[in-house]
Motif scaffolding. Sequence first.
Motif, PDB file in Angstrom:
ATOM      1  N   GLY A  79       0.957  -1.283  -0.110  1.00 17.27           N
ATOM      2  CA  GLY A  79      -0.096  -0.037   0.092  1.00 17.27           C
ATOM      3  C   GLY A  79       0.946   1.196  -0.201  1.00 17.27           C
ATOM      4  O   GLY A  79       2.070   1.178   0.227  1.00 17.27           O
ATOM      5  N   ARG A  80       0.256   2.544  -0.319  1.00 15.45           N
ATOM      6  CA  ARG A  80       0.909   3.588  -0.501  1.00 15.45           C
ATOM      7  C   ARG A  80       1.322   4.324   1.055  1.00 15.45           C
ATOM      8  O   ARG A  80       2.367   4.675   1.029  1.00 15.45           O
ATOM      9  N   ARG A  81       0.446   3.984   1.838  1.00 15.12           N
ATOM     10  CA  ARG A  81       0.810   4.563   3.205  1.00 15.12           C
ATOM     11  C   ARG A  81       1.917   3.925   3.984  1.00 15.12           C
ATOM     12  O   ARG A  81       2.844   4.528   4.413  1.00 15.12           O
ATOM     13  N   LYS A  82       1.827   2.639   3.884  1.00 13.78           N
ATOM     14  CA  LYS A  82       2.858   1.778   4.582  1.00 13.78           C
ATOM     15  C   LYS A  82       4.125   2.237   3.979  1.00 13.78           C
ATOM     16  O   LYS A  82       5.449   1.991   4.710  1.00 13.78           O
ATOM     17  N   THR A  83       4.326   2.337   2.667  1.00 12.16           N
ATOM     18  CA  THR A  83       5.542   2.579   1.884  1.00 12.16           C
ATOM     19  C   THR A  83       6.055   3.932   2.044  1.00 12.16           C
ATOM     20  O   THR A  83       7.245   3.816   2.256  1.00 12.16           O
ATOM     21  N   ILE A  84       5.210   4.860   2.552  1.00 13.66           N
ATOM     22  CA  ILE A  84       5.661   6.123   3.021  1.00 13.66           C
ATOM     23  C   ILE A  84       6.299   6.139   4.314  1.00 13.66           C
ATOM     24  O   ILE A  84       7.347   6.834   4.675  1.00 13.66           O
ATOM     25  N   GLN A  85       5.621   5.430   5.097  1.00  8.86           N
ATOM     26  CA  GLN A  85       6.101   4.945   6.619  1.00  8.86           C
ATOM     27  C   GLN A  85       7.763   4.489   6.656  1.00  8.86           C
ATOM     28  O   GLN A  85       8.399   4.612   7.370  1.00  8.86           O
ATOM     29  N   VAL A  86       7.665   3.210   5.521  1.00  6.43           N
ATOM     30  CA  VAL A  86       9.053   2.682   5.372  1.00  6.43           C
ATOM     31  C   VAL A  86      10.125   3.640   5.220  1.00  6.43           C
ATOM     32  O   VAL A  86      11.201   3.661   5.706  1.00  6.43           O
ATOM     33  N   GLY A  87       9.798   4.265   4.250  1.00  8.35           N
ATOM     34  CA  GLY A  87      10.636   5.608   3.395  1.00  8.35           C
ATOM     35  C   GLY A  87      11.180   6.449   4.644  1.00  8.35           C
ATOM     36  O   GLY A  87      12.210   6.786   5.147  1.00  8.35           O
ATOM     37  N   ALA A  88      10.194   6.869   5.649  1.00  3.13           N
ATOM     38  CA  ALA A  88      10.528   7.869   6.627  1.00  3.13           C
ATOM     39  C   ALA A  88      11.168   7.199   7.771  1.00  3.13           C
ATOM     40  O   ALA A  88      12.403   7.864   8.311  1.00  3.13           O
ATOM     41  N   PHE A 132      23.779   9.207   1.985  1.00  2.00           N
ATOM     42  CA  PHE A 132      23.409   8.229   1.179  1.00  2.00           C
ATOM     43  C   PHE A 132      22.031   7.481   1.755  1.00  2.00           C
ATOM     44  O   PHE A 132      21.015   7.343   0.921  1.00  2.00           O
ATOM     45  N   PHE A 133      22.058   7.158   3.022  1.00  4.40           N
ATOM     46  CA  PHE A 133      20.808   6.422   3.616  1.00  4.40           C
ATOM     47  C   PHE A 133      19.647   7.358   3.768  1.00  4.40           C
ATOM     48  O   PHE A 133      18.686   7.090   3.486  1.00  4.40           O
ATOM     49  N   ALA A 134      19.981   8.806   4.255  1.00  7.45           N
ATOM     50  CA  ALA A 134      18.890   9.689   4.072  1.00  7.45           C
ATOM     51  C   ALA A 134      18.172   9.770   2.735  1.00  7.45           C
ATOM     52  O   ALA A 134      17.153   9.970   2.715  1.00  7.45           O
ATOM     53  N   GLY A 135      19.196  10.057   1.942  1.00  5.99           N
ATOM     54  CA  GLY A 135      18.461  10.078   0.370  1.00  5.99           C
ATOM     55  C   GLY A 135      17.649   8.789  -0.042  1.00  5.99           C
ATOM     56  O   GLY A 135      16.639   9.038  -0.743  1.00  5.99           O
ATOM     57  N   TYR A 136      18.288   7.587   0.360  1.00  5.23           N
ATOM     58  CA  TYR A 136      17.454   6.428   0.044  1.00  5.23           C
ATOM     59  C   TYR A 136      15.958   6.471   0.591  1.00  5.23           C
ATOM     60  O   TYR A 136      14.987   6.222  -0.018  1.00  5.23           O
ATOM     61  N   GLY A 137      15.794   7.018   1.978  1.00  6.65           N
ATOM     62  CA  GLY A 137      14.391   7.138   2.627  1.00  6.65           C
ATOM     63  C   GLY A 137      13.710   8.288   1.762  1.00  6.65           C
ATOM     64  O   GLY A 137      12.514   8.149   1.568  1.00  6.65           O
ATOM     65  N   VAL A 138      14.273   9.365   1.722  1.00  3.98           N
ATOM     66  CA  VAL A 138      13.664  10.428   1.196  1.00  3.98           C
ATOM     67  C   VAL A 138      13.208  10.073  -0.236  1.00  3.98           C
ATOM     68  O   VAL A 138      12.400  10.763  -0.925  1.00  3.98           O
ATOM     69  N   GLY A 139      14.083   9.453  -1.139  1.00  3.08           N
ATOM     70  CA  GLY A 139      13.511   8.952  -2.240  1.00  3.08           C
ATOM     71  C   GLY A 139      12.248   8.199  -2.581  1.00  3.08           C
ATOM     72  O   GLY A 139      11.501   8.575  -3.328  1.00  3.08           O
ATOM     73  N   ILE A 140      12.182   7.328  -1.512  1.00  2.24           N
ATOM     74  CA  ILE A 140      10.802   6.581  -1.285  1.00  2.24           C
ATOM     75  C   ILE A 140       9.666   7.622  -1.077  1.00  2.24           C
ATOM     76  O   ILE A 140       8.588   7.664  -1.772  1.00  2.24           O
ATOM     77  N   VAL A 141       9.798   8.345  -0.069  1.00  3.34           N
ATOM     78  CA  VAL A 141       8.600   9.116   0.343  1.00  3.34           C
ATOM     79  C   VAL A 141       8.304  10.155  -0.627  1.00  3.34           C
ATOM     80  O   VAL A 141       7.194  10.410  -0.833  1.00  3.34           O
ATOM     81  N   SER A 142       9.619  10.772  -1.416  1.00  2.86           N
ATOM     82  CA  SER A 142       8.833  11.821  -2.395  1.00  2.86           C
ATOM     83  C   SER A 142       8.580  11.252  -3.478  1.00  2.86           C
ATOM     84  O   SER A 142       7.727  12.065  -4.253  1.00  2.86           O
ATOM     85  N   ASP A 143       8.705  10.075  -3.869  1.00  3.62           N
ATOM     86  CA  ASP A 143       8.294   9.535  -5.094  1.00  3.62           C
ATOM     87  C   ASP A 143       6.567   8.857  -4.835  1.00  3.62           C
ATOM     88  O   ASP A 143       5.639   9.153  -5.548  1.00  3.62           O
ATOM     89  N   LEU A 144       6.537   8.714  -3.345  1.00  4.59           N
ATOM     90  CA  LEU A 144       5.052   8.101  -3.079  1.00  4.59           C
ATOM     91  C   LEU A 144       3.988   9.040  -3.043  1.00  4.59           C
ATOM     92  O   LEU A 144       2.798   9.037  -3.168  1.00  4.59           O
ATOM     93  N   ALA A 145       4.617  10.421  -2.455  1.00  2.00           N
ATOM     94  CA  ALA A 145       3.558  11.250  -1.752  1.00  2.00           C
ATOM     95  C   ALA A 145       2.724  11.856  -3.084  1.00  2.00           C
ATOM     96  O   ALA A 145       1.523  11.828  -3.020  1.00  2.00           O
ATOM     97  N   PRO A 146       3.292  12.166  -4.407  1.00  3.42           N
ATOM     98  CA  PRO A 146       2.405  12.694  -5.358  1.00  3.42           C
ATOM     99  C   PRO A 146       1.345  11.776  -5.891  1.00  3.42           C
ATOM    100  O   PRO A 146       0.339  11.860  -6.468  1.00  3.42           O
ATOM    101  N   LEU A 147       1.906  10.371  -5.765  1.00  4.41           N
ATOM    102  CA  LEU A 147       1.099   9.306  -6.309  1.00  4.41           C
ATOM    103  C   LEU A 147      -0.132   9.035  -5.435  1.00  4.41           C
ATOM    104  O   LEU A 147      -1.227   8.879  -5.845  1.00  4.41           O
ATOM    105  N   TYR A 148       0.177   9.276  -4.132  1.00  2.91           N
ATOM    106  CA  TYR A 148      -0.768   9.042  -3.144  1.00  2.91           C
ATOM    107  C   TYR A 148      -1.926  10.112  -3.198  1.00  2.91           C
ATOM    108  O   TYR A 148      -3.171   9.949  -3.146  1.00  2.91           O
ATOM    109  N   GLN A 149      -1.295  11.173  -3.613  1.00  2.88           N
ATOM    110  CA  GLN A 149      -2.119  12.479  -3.677  1.00  2.88           C
ATOM    111  C   GLN A 149      -2.944  12.381  -4.724  1.00  2.88           C
ATOM    112  O   GLN A 149      -4.243  12.690  -4.778  1.00  2.88           O
TER     113      GLN A 149
END
Length: 554
Positions: A79-88, A132-149
């Motif tokens: 799901g979209r929400r849990k993936t955003i949570q994983v990225g955070a 690097f790892f901060a970017g890894y998480g932020v990449g997930i969150v920033s990709d999923l946010a507009p998709l969820y919206q």
Amino acid sequence: MALPPKVYTWLCGLFASLGSIIFGYDLGVIAGVLPAPDFMHVMGPRYQDPNLQGLITSIFVLGCFFGMFIVAYFADRFGRRKTIQVGAAIYMYAEFSPVLIFPRLSQADRRSVGGALQTGAQNMDMMLAGRFFAGYGVGIVSDLAPLYQAEIAHPSIRGRLTTLQQFMLGIGAFCASWITYGTSAGLKGSQGEWRIPLGIQIVPAIPLICFILLLPESPRWLMEKGKEDEARATLARLHARGDIHDQLVVAQIEDMKADIARAKDIGESTWGELFTIPSNFRRLCLGAIQYYSTTIFTTMGFSSTRILLFQSINSVIALIGEACCVLWIDHTGRRRPLIIGNIASGLSFVVGSILMARWPGSVNNNAMYCGVIRLIIFSSVSPHSTRDYLGPLTSSDLITLVTTWVFNFFFSACIGPLSWAYPAEIFSTRTRAKSTAITSSSSWISNFFIAQVTPRAFLGIGWKYYLVFAICGHTNALVIWAFYPETTGRRLEEMDALFEDAPIFVANTEYAKMKDRHAAERELLEGSFVPGGLTGAPVRTDVEGGLDEKASST
């Protein structure tokens, strides 16, 4: 009293974009961290290597790129929400778990780190790993946010939700620029000058990881997983104050059913179909082009990362532009702002090329920015201080200042927000997560590439390098005018039909024109829409072996 459905949905989209504050803050804060004297001391003699200096900045977007390898799988599976949570969660892990990443740290080093990888970095390696790892998480969150919206929005306000990504990114950059300016002015030379700004960036991640599951899940993902009752209840919560019998809810569920039935006929979604099915590959190319245009301008933008006050003022202009986009994007359409913004940005680079060619020294010593810096910092003191210390302001100074602000405004109002919004809305539900992962990864890897190449290019060819971006701005505008269908106000379920029916060259056709943004919702409410068909298309029903058409309301 319950909130109006569109207000509630918009607020859900706003909360989901909290991760963009992290993204914007990180992009802004590193500019203030790099020149800090204590930071340079902690990084050690290796910091004198210009390649490693650039890597501290660019390895963040490299982490974003690698984050795209799992985002599609997690988004479609969990799901979209849990993936955003994983990225955070990954982002917080990168910030606060150096002992797990560096198990061989001595006890003294562990105490000195204080639990934060970037904030407590003791050397270059820790800083690079943290970014690097901060970017890894932020990449997930920033990709999923507009998709969820995009998946929770009403068709008439989808642009206002998906462009929140860039607006929140701007808020993060705004906060970072003023915080780093404050610590640079008040804590100069101390560890706090750079550790405090880095430590603050964890704040937006805390509510995101704690409360994202309180938001409704994407009803389209729920339908894709066969959870029709839950999807209906969720859609009613978003669009009808909980009334599952509301006509808008009933009609959208029918639209989703038609889309899913069509998807089942095709088969399970695969990565290969994005490249082998013509309409999918067309959308993938358009999305990748749009993301790449962003990296051109953000990486080569006119803001000076060496002058924190100028950066802070520039962030205010960016916020104004981003707010204008959120407010007006559903009134102006997608194509027009993209075309105007790319032309204006390209012209800014033309002016920059002329100034750099006229004063060649600007290539090596950033003299091109000197007029802007002088005007902002010294003219506020007194006319005498400007003349005595820096000499009189020239006409080129004023031109540079205006060019900088014009570029920043048009990028923030047109190109930046729509680079997230357009790719998120042009794909079908079955391929959306995979497709946006690919288009986003094109942004991250090209951003990394340009960041690494730019310093050497300036040393090698000087002002001529600006011509690359001047040309790209105008060619982007031409490509958008020629090939990008207008998507404003259309239902997500009609995007397959749009890209299958629209010719490759859409300029001066009906597919390039902006329709009434309320037409899709009006058809849904009246029941005059064609499930899976284009808004405004004739409704066709079987009548004793024949076909009876009735014009739908538009």
